[in-house]
Write a protein that holds these residues in place. Structure first.
Motif, PDB file in Angstrom:
ATOM      1  N   VAL A 157       0.861  -1.185   0.000  1.00 24.90           N
ATOM      2  CA  VAL A 157       0.000   0.000   0.000  1.00 24.90           C
ATOM      3  C   VAL A 157       0.899   1.239   0.000  1.00 24.90           C
ATOM      4  O   VAL A 157       1.821   1.355   0.815  1.00 24.90           O
ATOM      5  N   ILE A 158       0.613   2.164  -0.921  1.00 24.91           N
ATOM      6  CA  ILE A 158       1.509   3.292  -1.189  1.00 24.91           C
ATOM      7  C   ILE A 158       0.702   4.587  -1.188  1.00 24.91           C
ATOM      8  O   ILE A 158      -0.278   4.707  -1.939  1.00 24.91           O
ATOM      9  N   THR A 159       1.110   5.547  -0.371  1.00 21.47           N
ATOM     10  CA  THR A 159       0.448   6.847  -0.396  1.00 21.47           C
ATOM     11  C   THR A 159       0.657   7.488  -1.760  1.00 21.47           C
ATOM     12  O   THR A 159       1.787   7.618  -2.231  1.00 21.47           O
ATOM     13  N   HIS A 160      -0.444   7.899  -2.384  1.00 16.54           N
ATOM     14  CA  HIS A 160      -0.380   8.393  -3.767  1.00 16.54           C
ATOM     15  C   HIS A 160      -0.687   9.886  -3.830  1.00 16.54           C
ATOM     16  O   HIS A 160      -1.750  10.332  -3.416  1.00 16.54           O
ATOM     17  N   GLY A 194      -2.758   2.066  -4.379  1.00 13.65           N
ATOM     18  CA  GLY A 194      -2.552   3.478  -4.085  1.00 13.65           C
ATOM     19  C   GLY A 194      -3.576   3.952  -3.067  1.00 13.65           C
ATOM     20  O   GLY A 194      -4.728   3.516  -3.088  1.00 13.65           O
ATOM     21  N   ALA A 195      -3.147   4.835  -2.155  1.00 10.68           N
ATOM     22  CA  ALA A 195      -4.061   5.369  -1.133  1.00 10.68           C
ATOM     23  C   ALA A 195      -3.884   6.882  -1.028  1.00 10.68           C
ATOM     24  O   ALA A 195      -2.757   7.376  -0.968  1.00 10.68           O
ATOM     25  N   THR A 249      -1.158   7.707   5.905  1.00 10.52           N
ATOM     26  CA  THR A 249      -2.277   7.616   4.963  1.00 10.52           C
ATOM     27  C   THR A 249      -2.395   6.191   4.438  1.00 10.52           C
ATOM     28  O   THR A 249      -3.471   5.583   4.453  1.00 10.52           O
ATOM     29  N   SER A 250      -1.268   5.646   3.998  1.00  8.06           N
ATOM     30  CA  SER A 250      -1.290   4.266   3.506  1.00  8.06           C
ATOM     31  C   SER A 250      -1.490   3.270   4.635  1.00  8.06           C
ATOM     32  O   SER A 250      -2.101   2.211   4.437  1.00  8.06           O
ATOM     33  N   VAL A 277       3.256  -1.631   4.103  1.00  4.59           N
ATOM     34  CA  VAL A 277       3.099  -0.184   3.906  1.00  4.59           C
ATOM     35  C   VAL A 277       4.483   0.321   3.519  1.00  4.59           C
ATOM     36  O   VAL A 277       5.440   0.138   4.261  1.00  4.59           O
TER      37      VAL A 277
END
Length: 470
Positions: A233-236, A261-262, A345-346, A365
């Protein structure tokens, strides 16, 4: 002396960019909107081994992969029987300036040094400025950081102001502007005047620097639990983090790992609005960047953006501001890790997704970041109250209204994600092509490029064009 009027500078922007980046983007143009993305990455980028060597010189990378054991216990209590994937985080806060963006900055600083530039420059309000300043210092280069910092009343975000102090501590000159269209203009003027290297987030160097993050996740996962992660999971935001991490995962062999993406849901708040600027408690990692940069990547400060998230994204999810603040507190209180909301966020998204996934699955993460005065929930929530935002406890997904309130979950089971359809992003991408280029018909080369950019077949692209703009 060159004419510094707005129109004259904009006419010269491609020339300024070419001098400041050292990449001739025309080499990669194929036809119309199509260009040779992989050739650009190969020519201007570096191999994984080369990047590792460059980053090792300045203490970047080789960050730990940490299991969130107490959070995972909580997830197992809340999840249905047989569900509750284990969450691990790649603790990027151990990099020199405290975030994954040291990986990007390390390659830009190295490149600037070997090409004979006296300094480097970046336009950024967040962690990247600190990363650029830190890596410039390590390479004996000067640095200038241009920040979009204040609204028209001179009021600045705590997070951005804190980052300015960090940049200055590393020896950078910080130029602070009010929100609005002058950022890019002033950045171009400074690039032309100084002759500095443009450490843009969106060059091939920047993306290549992040590839080691994905590569390390894959290698460490195999070593620690005998398989690649089921999901990362990757903060986008602008797409560079997701693009670089996904490319690194693939290069390491993790082809079947789902890339998610998050972003923080800030729908209805314009990213460049003076009125909305201080109603946002997140300056990056939100939909104001995540959606525009996914649907038209080439809006960036270089002719062709190397960050192209829809090529690599398997799923896109949204979380609320309140959920991220809650997770930030949770991580500190029960895991003893005080980290900033960008990485959290992620983590908020991963917490919700873990309760849907099987208990034998692994979620990683891909980053944390350091925290500080501007990143603490207390500072951001106090600032939100001062700007007329209601703070309350409740059900964030159903009660959150960006710009009006921040809803903290009244129970961890209330942490959920909004699943944003990739099909919707792909349709918006097609609409942007019509808007930007006025095109309804596309050549075979262009169709092939669009299919690669959207990670679908050419036939599916044709069907989308018929549905959206024909």
């Amino acid at each position: 002396m060159n004419d510094m009027s707005y129109d004259s500078v904009m006419v010269r922007k491609n020339e300024i960019m070419k001098k400041s980046v050292g990449v001739d983007y025309t080499k990669y143009e194929i036809e119309g909107i199509a260009f040779d993305y992989e050739a650009m990455m190969k020519d201007a980028g570096y191999t994984i081994d080369e990047i590792k060597k460059i980053q090792l010189e300045t203490g970047v990378g080789n960050t730990p992969l940490v299991e969130l054991k107490n959070i995972n216990k909580l997830i197992r209590k809340l999840a249905p029987k047989g569900k509750g994937a284990r969450i691990f985080v790649k603790d990027e806060a151990t990099n020199p300036s405290g975030s994954f963006k040291d990986r990007r900055a390390s390659i830009s600083a190295y490149r600037a040094k070997i090409m004979g530039y006296k300094g480097i420059m970046a336009a950024t309000s967040g962690n990247y400025g600190a990363a650029v300043a830190s890596q410039a210092s390590k390479r004996g280069l000067k640095s200038i950081i241009v920040q979009e910092c204040y609204d028209s009343k001179g009021i600045g975000q705590p997070e951005i102001l804190e980052k300015a102090r960090a940049c200055e501590a590393y020896g950078a000159e910080v130029v602070q502007l009010s929100v609005g269209p002058e950022l890019f203009y002033y950045f171009l003027v400074l690039l032309e005047e100084t002759g500095y290297f443009n450490a843009s987030l969106y060059t091939p160097f920047g993306i290549a620097g992040v590839e080691t993050l994905g590569y390390e996740i894959a290698e460490q996962s195999i070593k620690q639990f005998g398989k690649y992660p089921d999901a990362v999971v990757i903060t986008h935001a602008g797409g560079g983090n997701l693009t670089g991490t996904a490319r690194g995962l693939k290069k390491a062999g993790a082809e079947n790992t789902k890339v998610i993406g998050a972003s923080v849901d800030l729908h209805g708040l314009h990213m460049a609005s003076d009125n909305d600027f201080n109603k946002k408690s997140f300056t990056t990692g939100h939909t104001g960047f995540g959606i525009p940069f996914a649907t038209f990547p080439d809006r960036s400060d270089v002719p062709r953006n190397a960050a192209r998230p829809l090529r690599y994204m398997d799923e896109y999810v949204l979380v609320t501001q309140g959920e991220v603040f809650y997770i930030t507190e949770m991580l500190a209180n029960i895991e003893g890790m005080q980290r900033g909301p960008a990485g959290n966020t992620s983590l908020a998204a991963a917490f919700a997704l873990a309760m849907e996934m099987d208990e034998d699955q692994i979620i990683v993460v891909n980053e944390t970041e350091y925290t500080g005065a501007g990143k603490l929930p207390s500072a951001q929530l106090t600032f939100a109250k001062e700007n007329g935002i209601e703070i309350k406890f409740g059900d964030p997904i159903n009660e959150d209204i960006p710009g009006k309130n921040i809803v903290l979950p009244d129970h961890p089971s209330k942490i959920k994600v909004i699943k944003y359809p990739l099909e919707k992003l792909r349709k918006s991408y097609i609409k942007e092509l019509k808007k930007r280029y006025g095109k309804k018909d596309f050549t075979n080369n262009e169709l092939k490029f669009i299919a690669e950019d959207l990670s679908i077949s050419i036939e599916e692209v044709k069907n989308l064009i018929k549905e959206v703009i024909s």
